[in-house]
Design a protein around this motif. Sequence first.
Motif, PDB file in Angstrom:
ATOM      1  N   PRO A 170      -4.575  -0.535  -3.822  1.00 34.93           N
ATOM      2  CA  PRO A 170      -4.230   0.768  -3.233  1.00 34.93           C
ATOM      3  C   PRO A 170      -4.717   0.888  -1.793  1.00 34.93           C
ATOM      4  CG  PRO A 170      -5.099   1.042  -5.445  1.00 34.93           C
ATOM      5  CD  PRO A 170      -5.315  -0.401  -5.085  1.00 34.93           C
ATOM      6  N   GLY A 171      -3.815   1.331  -0.924  1.00 35.74           N
ATOM      7  CA  GLY A 171      -4.185   1.498   0.471  1.00 35.74           C
ATOM      8  C   GLY A 171      -4.316   0.190   1.224  1.00 35.74           C
ATOM      9  N   GLY A 172      -3.827  -0.911   0.620  1.00 36.35           N
ATOM     10  CA  GLY A 172      -3.922  -2.212   1.261  1.00 36.35           C
ATOM     11  C   GLY A 172      -2.962  -2.341   2.441  1.00 36.35           C
ATOM     12  N   GLU A 173      -2.966  -3.521   3.040  1.00 35.97           N
ATOM     13  CA  GLU A 173      -2.112  -3.764   4.196  1.00 35.97           C
ATOM     14  C   GLU A 173      -0.648  -3.519   3.857  1.00 35.97           C
ATOM     15  OE1 GLU A 173      -1.158  -7.344   7.424  1.00 35.97           O
ATOM     16  OE2 GLU A 173      -2.469  -7.697   5.684  1.00 35.97           O
ATOM     17  N   ASP A 174       0.039  -2.799   4.715  1.00 35.33           N
ATOM     18  CA  ASP A 174       1.470  -2.470   4.577  1.00 35.33           C
ATOM     19  C   ASP A 174       1.758  -1.488   3.446  1.00 35.33           C
ATOM     20  OD1 ASP A 174       2.540  -4.198   6.684  1.00 35.33           O
ATOM     21  OD2 ASP A 174       1.909  -5.840   5.381  1.00 35.33           O
ATOM     22  N   GLU A 175       0.730  -0.910   2.822  1.00 33.94           N
ATOM     23  CA  GLU A 175       0.939   0.108   1.806  1.00 33.94           C
ATOM     24  C   GLU A 175       0.955   1.490   2.458  1.00 33.94           C
ATOM     25  OE1 GLU A 175       1.551  -0.156  -1.565  1.00 33.94           O
ATOM     26  OE2 GLU A 175       1.801  -2.258  -1.029  1.00 33.94           O
ATOM     27  N   LEU A 176       1.753   2.385   1.922  1.00 33.71           N
ATOM     28  CA  LEU A 176       1.819   3.747   2.436  1.00 33.71           C
ATOM     29  C   LEU A 176       0.620   4.551   1.948  1.00 33.71           C
ATOM     30  CD1 LEU A 176       5.604   4.593   1.889  1.00 33.71           C
ATOM     31  CD2 LEU A 176       4.490   3.974   4.036  1.00 33.71           C
ATOM     32  N   ASN A 177       0.317   5.606   2.681  1.00 36.95           N
ATOM     33  CA  ASN A 177      -0.721   6.549   2.269  1.00 36.95           C
ATOM     34  C   ASN A 177      -0.140   7.956   2.335  1.00 36.95           C
ATOM     35  OD1 ASN A 177      -3.264   4.883   1.974  1.00 36.95           O
ATOM     36  ND2 ASN A 177      -2.662   4.321   4.049  1.00 36.95           N
ATOM     37  N   TYR A 178      -0.577   8.797   1.421  1.00 38.05           N
ATOM     38  CA  TYR A 178      -0.175  10.203   1.473  1.00 38.05           C
ATOM     39  C   TYR A 178      -1.405  10.990   1.910  1.00 38.05           C
ATOM     40  CZ  TYR A 178       2.064  14.606   0.285  1.00 38.05           C
ATOM     41  OH  TYR A 178       2.634  15.861   0.353  1.00 38.05           O
ATOM     42  N   GLY A 179      -1.544  11.141   3.221  1.00 32.76           N
ATOM     43  CA  GLY A 179      -2.763  11.735   3.752  1.00 32.76           C
ATOM     44  C   GLY A 179      -3.925  10.782   3.519  1.00 32.76           C
ATOM     45  N   THR A 180      -4.922  11.227   2.792  1.00 29.94           N
ATOM     46  CA  THR A 180      -6.081  10.381   2.479  1.00 29.94           C
ATOM     47  C   THR A 180      -5.924   9.664   1.134  1.00 29.94           C
ATOM     48  OG1 THR A 180      -7.205  12.264   1.433  1.00 29.94           O
ATOM     49  CG2 THR A 180      -7.628  11.885   3.781  1.00 29.94           C
ATOM     50  N   ILE A 181      -4.774   9.870   0.492  1.00 26.86           N
ATOM     51  CA  ILE A 181      -4.541   9.267  -0.828  1.00 26.86           C
ATOM     52  C   ILE A 181      -3.884   7.904  -0.669  1.00 26.86           C
ATOM     53  CG2 ILE A 181      -3.417   9.519  -3.063  1.00 26.86           C
ATOM     54  CD1 ILE A 181      -3.471  12.543  -2.611  1.00 26.86           C
ATOM     55  N   ALA A 182      -4.559   6.869  -1.144  1.00 22.41           N
ATOM     56  CA  ALA A 182      -4.019   5.512  -1.055  1.00 22.41           C
ATOM     57  C   ALA A 182      -2.935   5.306  -2.111  1.00 22.41           C
ATOM     58  CB  ALA A 182      -5.152   4.504  -1.259  1.00 22.41           C
TER      59      ALA A 182
ATOM     60  N   ILE B 116       8.355   1.389  -9.243  1.00 26.88           N
ATOM     61  CA  ILE B 116       8.967   1.937  -8.041  1.00 26.88           C
ATOM     62  C   ILE B 116       7.926   1.928  -6.932  1.00 26.88           C
ATOM     63  CG2 ILE B 116       8.455   4.351  -8.654  1.00 26.88           C
ATOM     64  CD1 ILE B 116      11.164   5.047  -7.270  1.00 26.88           C
ATOM     65  N   HIS B 117       8.345   1.428  -5.774  1.00 31.10           N
ATOM     66  CA  HIS B 117       7.404   1.184  -4.686  1.00 31.10           C
ATOM     67  C   HIS B 117       8.027   1.631  -3.372  1.00 31.10           C
ATOM     68  CE1 HIS B 117       5.188  -1.774  -1.890  1.00 31.10           C
ATOM     69  NE2 HIS B 117       4.302  -0.867  -2.284  1.00 31.10           N
ATOM     70  N   GLY B 118       7.236   2.234  -2.517  1.00 34.05           N
ATOM     71  CA  GLY B 118       7.722   2.683  -1.216  1.00 34.05           C
ATOM     72  C   GLY B 118       7.022   1.950  -0.085  1.00 34.05           C
ATOM     73  N   THR B 119       7.787   1.513   0.929  1.00 33.89           N
ATOM     74  CA  THR B 119       7.214   0.853   2.099  1.00 33.89           C
ATOM     75  C   THR B 119       7.773   1.498   3.365  1.00 33.89           C
ATOM     76  OG1 THR B 119       8.960  -0.824   2.276  1.00 33.89           O
ATOM     77  CG2 THR B 119       7.078  -1.336   0.865  1.00 33.89           C
ATOM     78  N   GLY B 120       7.111   1.226   4.471  1.00 37.55           N
ATOM     79  CA  GLY B 120       7.511   1.848   5.735  1.00 37.55           C
ATOM     80  C   GLY B 120       8.617   1.150   6.482  1.00 37.55           C
ATOM     81  N   GLY B 121       9.142   0.044   5.972  1.00 35.40           N
ATOM     82  CA  GLY B 121      10.210  -0.666   6.672  1.00 35.40           C
ATOM     83  C   GLY B 121      10.560  -1.970   5.988  1.00 35.40           C
TER      84      GLY B 121
END
Length: 311
Positions: free
Chosen positions: A229-241, A252-257
Amino acid sequence: CVFITKDIFDTVLSKFKKSGKKNYHFLVRAGKKFQDVVYKFCQEMIEKETFPDSFKDTTLHMIFKGGKGKRHKLPDNRFIHSKPWWPRLIEGLTVEEGMRQPLIEGSSVYQIGGQPGHRAEEHVFVMKSIIARQRAQGKSIVIQPSDIKKYFDKEMIEDVYATSLKRGVNPKSIRIWYKLNQNTRIQVRTGAGLSKYTEVGAVVGQGTIAGALGSQAVLDNGVSEYFPPGGEDELNYGTIAMAPLLFQDDIIHGTGGIRAARLANIRIDKVVKKLNLNLHEDKTSCILLGSKKQQNDMKKELLRKPLFCGQ
């Protein structure tokens, strides 16, 4: 010491009764004296870890998945493992006494399949919140839904065994559960009647009492190993990893690009290979979200070099 208490026996009996399944009528509708004798016999079998040869027998029932599938096609049906009430009772007592609590407590917050009181809608809410946040910040997002193909038919019982021990399951409980499923013999109920019995070895049966708990734990541990959680290339929701969201065998997984999505595919590939699984091609895809320019740029990149699992 007594391994199975009367309270645990009564708890499992109550669950059987609430299920309303005719398979359990012989036990739950019996008199108290008969149930007490069954309880003592179960205690003895569990203490000695010795069970009748008939406990190996399992009948597979075909259940149509629905949707656009066809009933006469085997891949469009799932096979539920069904046993008589006595081996189910032994498994239920074993799960209730020593397996359920450690397997549930050891789960990450990202795996909610098989967890009491949780629903798939929770993951939908989380993913929609992440999408809204990315859009509000003018950022793109790639959603990657993945589905394990024939999970319960492919999952190795050794993985459930190892994961259970890792999560602190009572060694005697997991040993008994393994013995109950070690030399499984199956017959299939079809429209033309019952097939002959065939020995298939140790299996994690779909529809069994411990199957859902063990399976969710195995995939949860596998994904957690490669997606911190919160690793490299992982999204964060505010302070939530964030990490991949799991509901049993659905991911189901979300990435920034696109770049991050490629790296995620490499890690997913490592997970399924380590657990000896396969992804369902028709149910594994990607969804591109963002502004029109962002979507067009991502589409051009995918036309040049498509996304594949493992690369």
